[in-house]
Scaffold this active site. Structure first.
Site, short mmCIF file in Angstrom:
data_model
loop_
_atom_site.label_atom_id
_atom_site.label_comp_id
_atom_site.label_asym_id
_atom_site.label_seq_id
_atom_site.Cartn_x
_atom_site.Cartn_y
_atom_site.Cartn_z
N GLY A 13 0.80 -1.23 0.00
CA GLY A 13 0.00 0.00 0.00
C GLY A 13 0.84 1.28 0.00
N GLN A 14 0.13 2.41 -0.04
CA GLN A 14 0.79 3.72 -0.11
C GLN A 14 1.78 3.91 1.04
OE1 GLN A 14 -1.49 7.14 0.94
NE2 GLN A 14 0.04 8.56 0.15
N LEU A 15 1.32 3.67 2.25
CA LEU A 15 2.18 3.83 3.42
C LEU A 15 3.02 2.58 3.66
CD1 LEU A 15 2.68 5.90 5.71
CD2 LEU A 15 0.92 4.72 7.01
N ASP A 36 1.43 -9.22 1.66
CA ASP A 36 0.24 -8.63 1.03
C ASP A 36 -0.42 -9.70 0.19
OD1 ASP A 36 -1.65 -6.74 -0.08
OD2 ASP A 36 -0.21 -5.18 0.46
N ASP A 51 -3.37 -12.96 3.15
CA ASP A 51 -4.67 -12.30 3.24
C ASP A 51 -4.92 -12.13 4.74
OD1 ASP A 51 -7.29 -11.64 3.47
OD2 ASP A 51 -8.07 -13.24 2.18
N TYR A 141 -15.30 3.31 6.72
CA TYR A 141 -13.87 3.28 7.04
C TYR A 141 -13.64 3.93 8.42
CZ TYR A 141 -9.01 5.08 6.69
OH TYR A 141 -7.70 5.43 6.92
N LYS A 145 -12.29 2.32 11.89
CA LYS A 145 -11.09 2.83 12.59
C LYS A 145 -11.43 3.19 14.05
CE LYS A 145 -7.90 2.41 9.52
NZ LYS A 145 -6.88 1.37 9.73
C1 AKB Z 1 -8.47 8.72 3.38
O1 AKB Z 1 -8.59 9.78 2.75
O2 AKB Z 1 -9.36 7.87 3.46
C2 AKB Z 1 -7.18 8.47 4.11
C3 AKB Z 1 -7.29 8.89 5.54
C4 AKB Z 1 -7.36 10.32 5.88
O3 AKB Z 1 -7.31 8.06 6.40
N1 AKB Z 1 -6.10 9.14 3.47
#
Ligand code: AKB
Length: 316
Positions: A13-15, A36, A51, A141, A145
């Protein structure tokens, strides 16, 4: 002897991709196992197909490699997550609970869990958002979190599992591409600018959001994970700030280097998500408890992004 053995879940991923390299540099390439759903052809180092939602697969890899730390970075982000909310919930929660459970069973030393400014919703202050405030996330999302932060806290209090977490703002870097978030525009814009192409922004020009440069995000992650256990007093997740800006402000900064750069605005469904997030983050707990300090201004970020992406184009 170096006894630290690290598993990175979500290393493509990106990070994850940049963090994996930083961990390899810090601990030695043999001490890091990247994982991954598939291996990228140019990946250098130890790699396992994993996974994260598969408990047995994760458990087997952790035992076989004698893993002592897990960085769990796999997740579906805010914008992509809205396309299939139930699948997003399933993947984001299942993978985290697997990591926490394997961590508990195998007495893992430390776990890193990334949270996000997406945990905040319309009830949190928009101006300067403190560490402790009401959490009513607007996306699945963000819900995953916020729930994950509570699970991290639970595993620490109930089992003593050393889980540490940061609420990342949008992360801006030249090393990797963003993966379906609301803050992605702040990277896309540079890719268009260096190709002398106009950019159509999916957020309105005055949408102010918290962001952080990749190097600062990596520095914060490593610093948090190295901090003495006693200094980590927040066991949900730490607010983390870099800087805040609007699409109009970043476009103006780009124009100082690429005067012909053109931007237009066509806000889509991501505008509503962005408007539910705070504009500025107060990270005084991270500063006080483990010495966090960001380094990069909008000018620094713009200059570095343009320089590095131009180099990539030249050597492509
Ligand atoms: C997103 O935009 O979903 C992420 C975040 C701020 O967690 N970059």
């Amino acid at each position: 002897m170096n006894t630290t053995k690290i598993l990175v879940v979500g290393a493509n991923g990106q990070l994850g991709s940049v963090l994996t390299q930083a961990l390899q540099t810090k601990y030695g390439i043999e001490q890091v196992i990247a994982s991954d759903l598939y291996q990228k052809p140019d990946f250098n180092g130890n790699f396992e197909i994993l996974d994260g939602t598969n408990f047995n697969q994760l458990h087997e890899i952790v035992v076989r490699h004698g893993i002592t730390q897990i960085y769990h970075l796999a997740a579906i982000l805010s914008a992509n997550g809205e396309k299939d909310p139930l699948r997003t919930w399933d993947i984001n929660m299942k993978a985290l609970l697997n990591v926490l459970e394997v961590g508990r069973i195998e007495s893992i030393d430390k776990i890193f869990y990334p949270s996000s400014i997406a945990v905040f919703g319309n009830s949190a202050p928009k101006g300067i958002c403190p560490q402790e405030t009401f959490l009513d996330p607007s996306t699945v999302y963000g819900i995953s979190k916020a729930t994950g932060e509570n699970w991290a806290n639970y595993y620490f209090n109930r089992y003593g599992l050393d889980v540490r977490s940061l609420r990342y703002p949008g992360v801006i870097g030249y090393q990797s591409l963003p993966g379906g978030g609301t803050t992605d525009y702040a990277i896309d814009i540079f890719h268009k600018a260096v190709c002398d192409e106009p950019y159509t922004c999916f957020l309105a020009k005055d949408t102010r959001l918290p962001m952080i440069f990749m190097d600062d995000a990596i520095k914060a992650t490593l610093q948090l994970m190295e901090a003495p256990k006693e200094s980590i007093r927040t066991r949900t997740s730490y607010n983390l700030a870099g800087l805040s800006f609007t699409p109009e402000e970043i476009a103006a900064e780009i124009k100082k280097i690429i005067p012909n750069f053109a931007i237009s605005y066509e806000p889509d469904f991501r505008q509503q998500i962005a408007e539910s997030w705070p504009q500025v983050i107060d990270d005084k707990e991270a500063k006080a408890e483990w010495g966090w300090q960001s380094n990069y201004t909008l000018k620094d970020i713009t200059e570095t992004m343009i320089l590095k992406l131009q180099e990539q184009l030249t050597f492509a």
